[in-house]
Motif scaffolding. Structure first.
Motif, PDB file in Angstrom:
ATOM      1  N   HIS A 295     -16.755 -17.036   1.987  1.00  0.00           N
ATOM      2  CA  HIS A 295     -15.934 -16.588   0.863  1.00  0.00           C
ATOM      3  C   HIS A 295     -15.124 -15.353   1.240  1.00  0.00           C
ATOM      4  N   TRP A 296     -15.773 -14.394   1.884  1.00  0.00           N
ATOM      5  CA  TRP A 296     -15.065 -13.181   2.306  1.00  0.00           C
ATOM      6  C   TRP A 296     -14.004 -13.492   3.351  1.00  0.00           C
ATOM      7  N   LEU A 297     -14.351 -14.374   4.310  1.00  0.00           N
ATOM      8  CA  LEU A 297     -13.373 -14.725   5.343  1.00  0.00           C
ATOM      9  C   LEU A 297     -12.174 -15.459   4.755  1.00  0.00           C
ATOM     10  N   LEU A 298     -12.419 -16.349   3.794  1.00  0.00           N
ATOM     11  CA  LEU A 298     -11.325 -17.090   3.185  1.00  0.00           C
ATOM     12  C   LEU A 298     -10.335 -16.146   2.510  1.00  0.00           C
ATOM     13  N   PHE A 299     -10.846 -15.218   1.728  1.00  0.00           N
ATOM     14  CA  PHE A 299      -9.932 -14.321   1.022  1.00  0.00           C
ATOM     15  C   PHE A 299      -9.401 -13.217   1.930  1.00  0.00           C
ATOM     16  N   ALA A 300     -10.106 -12.910   3.012  1.00  0.00           N
ATOM     17  CA  ALA A 300      -9.530 -11.996   3.990  1.00  0.00           C
ATOM     18  C   ALA A 300      -8.279 -12.614   4.616  1.00  0.00           C
ATOM     19  N   VAL A 301      -8.346 -13.913   4.914  1.00  0.00           N
ATOM     20  CA  VAL A 301      -7.175 -14.609   5.449  1.00  0.00           C
ATOM     21  C   VAL A 301      -6.048 -14.614   4.421  1.00  0.00           C
ATOM     22  N   LEU A 302      -6.384 -14.867   3.145  1.00  0.00           N
ATOM     23  CA  LEU A 302      -5.348 -14.904   2.100  1.00  0.00           C
ATOM     24  C   LEU A 302      -4.712 -13.535   1.898  1.00  0.00           C
ATOM     25  N   TRP A 303      -5.522 -12.481   1.903  1.00  0.00           N
ATOM     26  CA  TRP A 303      -4.948 -11.133   1.760  1.00  0.00           C
ATOM     27  C   TRP A 303      -4.092 -10.772   2.969  1.00  0.00           C
ATOM     28  N   TYR A 304      -4.531 -11.202   4.144  1.00  0.00           N
ATOM     29  CA  TYR A 304      -3.744 -10.928   5.357  1.00  0.00           C
ATOM     30  C   TYR A 304      -2.409 -11.677   5.311  1.00  0.00           C
ATOM     31  N   LEU A 305      -2.452 -12.959   4.886  1.00  0.00           N
ATOM     32  CA  LEU A 305      -1.208 -13.729   4.782  1.00  0.00           C
ATOM     33  C   LEU A 305      -0.271 -13.133   3.734  1.00  0.00           C
ATOM     34  N   LEU A 306      -0.847 -12.623   2.637  1.00  0.00           N
ATOM     35  CA  LEU A 306      -0.010 -11.992   1.613  1.00  0.00           C
ATOM     36  C   LEU A 306       0.687 -10.759   2.178  1.00  0.00           C
TER      37      LEU A 306
ATOM     38  N   LEU B  51       2.745  -5.477   6.718  1.00  0.00           N
ATOM     39  CA  LEU B  51       2.254  -5.154   8.057  1.00  0.00           C
ATOM     40  C   LEU B  51       3.320  -4.454   8.902  1.00  0.00           C
ATOM     41  N   ASP B  52       4.579  -4.572   8.510  1.00  0.00           N
ATOM     42  CA  ASP B  52       5.657  -3.932   9.266  1.00  0.00           C
ATOM     43  C   ASP B  52       5.970  -2.526   8.771  1.00  0.00           C
ATOM     44  N   VAL B  53       5.315  -2.113   7.702  1.00  0.00           N
ATOM     45  CA  VAL B  53       5.553  -0.761   7.156  1.00  0.00           C
ATOM     46  C   VAL B  53       4.692   0.218   7.932  1.00  0.00           C
ATOM     47  N   PRO B  54       5.285   1.184   8.626  1.00  0.00           N
ATOM     48  CA  PRO B  54       4.489   2.112   9.441  1.00  0.00           C
ATOM     49  C   PRO B  54       3.634   3.057   8.596  1.00  0.00           C
ATOM     50  N   ASP B  55       4.180   3.505   7.465  1.00  0.00           N
ATOM     51  CA  ASP B  55       3.457   4.466   6.639  1.00  0.00           C
ATOM     52  C   ASP B  55       3.401   3.928   5.213  1.00  0.00           C
TER      53      ASP B  55
ATOM     54  N   LYS C 191      -2.286  -1.515  -0.756  1.00  0.00           N
ATOM     55  CA  LYS C 191      -2.133  -0.287   0.024  1.00  0.00           C
ATOM     56  C   LYS C 191      -3.047  -0.297   1.237  1.00  0.00           C
ATOM     57  N   HIS C 192      -2.484   0.075   2.388  1.00  0.00           N
ATOM     58  CA  HIS C 192      -3.212   0.325   3.632  1.00  0.00           C
ATOM     59  C   HIS C 192      -3.908  -0.924   4.186  1.00  0.00           C
ATOM     60  N   VAL C 193      -3.440  -2.124   3.862  1.00  0.00           N
ATOM     61  CA  VAL C 193      -3.885  -3.342   4.556  1.00  0.00           C
ATOM     62  C   VAL C 193      -2.911  -3.547   5.700  1.00  0.00           C
ATOM     63  N   THR C 194      -3.311  -3.077   6.882  1.00  0.00           N
ATOM     64  CA  THR C 194      -2.438  -3.096   8.046  1.00  0.00           C
ATOM     65  C   THR C 194      -2.883  -4.084   9.123  1.00  0.00           C
TER      66      THR C 194
ATOM     67  N   THR D  28      -8.717  -6.818   9.979  1.00  0.00           N
ATOM     68  CA  THR D  28      -9.945  -6.080   9.694  1.00  0.00           C
ATOM     69  C   THR D  28      -9.853  -5.374   8.353  1.00  0.00           C
ATOM     70  N   ALA D  29      -8.703  -4.755   8.091  1.00  0.00           N
ATOM     71  CA  ALA D  29      -8.516  -4.100   6.799  1.00  0.00           C
ATOM     72  C   ALA D  29      -8.510  -5.121   5.663  1.00  0.00           C
ATOM     73  N   ALA D  30      -7.949  -6.311   5.896  1.00  0.00           N
ATOM     74  CA  ALA D  30      -7.942  -7.354   4.866  1.00  0.00           C
ATOM     75  C   ALA D  30      -9.361  -7.834   4.572  1.00  0.00           C
ATOM     76  N   PHE D  31     -10.183  -7.987   5.615  1.00  0.00           N
ATOM     77  CA  PHE D  31     -11.584  -8.395   5.399  1.00  0.00           C
ATOM     78  C   PHE D  31     -12.341  -7.324   4.618  1.00  0.00           C
ATOM     79  N   SER D  32     -12.114  -6.066   4.974  1.00  0.00           N
ATOM     80  CA  SER D  32     -12.761  -4.974   4.246  1.00  0.00           C
ATOM     81  C   SER D  32     -12.339  -4.948   2.783  1.00  0.00           C
ATOM     82  N   PHE D  33     -11.063  -5.216   2.514  1.00  0.00           N
ATOM     83  CA  PHE D  33     -10.580  -5.225   1.134  1.00  0.00           C
ATOM     84  C   PHE D  33     -11.189  -6.395   0.353  1.00  0.00           C
TER      85      PHE D  33
END
Length: 382
Positions: free
Chosen positions: A96-107, A114-118, A131-134, A137-142
């Motif tokens: 479940h976490w991996l599935l939504f980590a992929v979805l948050w990363y794709l979003l 991901l192209d925003v430096p700051d 915010k701060h999903v770069t 790993t950050a997407a999985f944590s979120f």
């Protein structure tokens, strides 16, 4: 014991329930002649001694088996062993976490986050979804923080991004459904009636002996549970294998003392259940050449909560001791009774079958009268 039986008496007792002619000089040939069922090769049991069903479906293929398991997912889950349940519990949440980590990363990838430096100072006109999903790993944590509701830190969804809010609501709904299913399954698995009966023990062997001039099949049950049980009911089914390999089922009635078919109001350990081998008993109609298995079912209730308890076991022909009876014991109350100590309740001692079978004429009518008293509550008293 007489050396021979009258012809009119012999047909009332199956060969499986006749003793050898000479007890002191019994040979394997004599045992085969008196108890042919005991000399048959080992057969597969229907029910194990600890009550587990040993029958498995013969499905046409693995695909149909998997489809059947998916259609009955709840029953399949409850039938799994605990190690597979824990593994499924951990694996379902990780997936479940991996599935939504992929979805948050794709979003974040599609939205250009991901192209925003700051992320604290995004370009003008760019709306960040999270915010701060770069990275992944950050997407999985979120996704982990969202599911466990441990509180957002620097990463949080932006209310100005409708897609992020919709994905957040979807993850919360699916997560709540998953948690409800897992929690309910754990509670149901803990509260299964058959799993609460570890302290209810059946005698490893059944015996055939004479009680008050009547030949009876008997077994004993012991209660090691610290909780009192009430309304104890026992039923039994005799499974016979016919020549065409068809399984035939016949009900047998067991009772305690003079209670007849009524439930035993209080489980005073141990309880000895008996079935009179009368001319009407299914055991008298069991051919000596057929394989049979006696499956015993016990149900009881807990006095304080009313929770149901279910226990079962089975006896094969070679697990019935002919000419033996259970040793007399005194019920013990209170604490300090171990399983090893309670196994002494199942000790047997020789009890030769000396009385002839006199189920003919007036004796047969009198025997039926006794059965009616114990089973149907007749007012005729012998």
């Amino acid at each position: 014991m007489p050396g021979t039986l009258n012809h009119q008496h012999r047909n009332l007792v199956p060969a499986a329930f006749q003793l050898p002619i000479a007890m002191t000089s019994t040979t394997s040939d004599q045992k085969a002649a008196s108890c042919p069922l005991m000399t048959k090769p080992h057969r597969q049991r229907l029910v194990s001694k600890d009550g587990r069903s040993l029958m498995r479906g013969n499905g046409p293929g693995s695909r149909e088996t998997w489809f059947g398991a998916l259609r009955d997912m709840w029953g399949t889950w409850l039938a799994l062993r605990w190690r597979w349940v824990v593994l499924a519990f951990c694996g379902s949440f990780l997936l479940h976490w991996l599935l939504f980590a992929v979805l948050w990363y794709l979003l974040a990838r599609v939205n250009g986050d991901l192209d925003v430096p700051d992320h604290d100072s995004p370009p003008p006109g760019h709306v960040l979804c999270v915010k701060h999903v770069t990275g992944f790993t950050a997407a999985f944590s979120f996704a982990l923080e969202t599911q466990l509701t441990i509180g957002y830190g620097t990463m949080y969804p932006n209310a100005d991004c409708p897609t992020a809010i919709a994905l957040l609501a979807l993850q919360m709904l699916l997560g709540l459904m998953l948690e409800a299913f897992i929690t309910g399954a754990f509670v149901a698995k803990f509260s299964r009636p058959q799993k609460r009966c570890g302290g209810i023990l059946f005698s490893p062997q059944a015996v055939v002996c004479e009680v008050k001039g009547q030949r009876c099949l008997m077994f004993r049950v012991c209660n090691l549970l610290p909780r009192p049980l009430v309304d104890v009911c026992v039923s039994a089914v005799l499974y016979e294998e016919h020549d065409d390999h068809e399984l035939h089922q016949t009900a047998l009635e067991f009772s305690v003392d003079n209670l007849g078919p009524r439930p035993c109001p209080l489980f005073l350990s141990p309880l000895t259940f008996y079935h009179p081998i009368t001319p009407s008993s299914p055991l008298n109609n069991t051919p000596s050449t057929k394989h049979f298995e006696l499956v015993v079912f016990l149900t009881a209730s807990q006095e304080s909560t009313g929770s149901g308890y279910h226990k079962r076991t089975s006896y094969l022909s070679d697990e019935i001791q002919y000419g033996s009876c259970f040793a007399k014991v005194t019920s013990r109350y209170g604490k300090g009774r171990s399983k090893g100590e309670s196994m002494r309740y199942f000790d047997t001692q020789p009890c030769p079958l000396t009385l002839p079978n006199t189920h003919t004429g007036d004796a047969l009518e009198k025997e039926h009268a006794v059965v009616q008293i114990n089973g149907e509550g007749s007012d005729r008293v012998e």
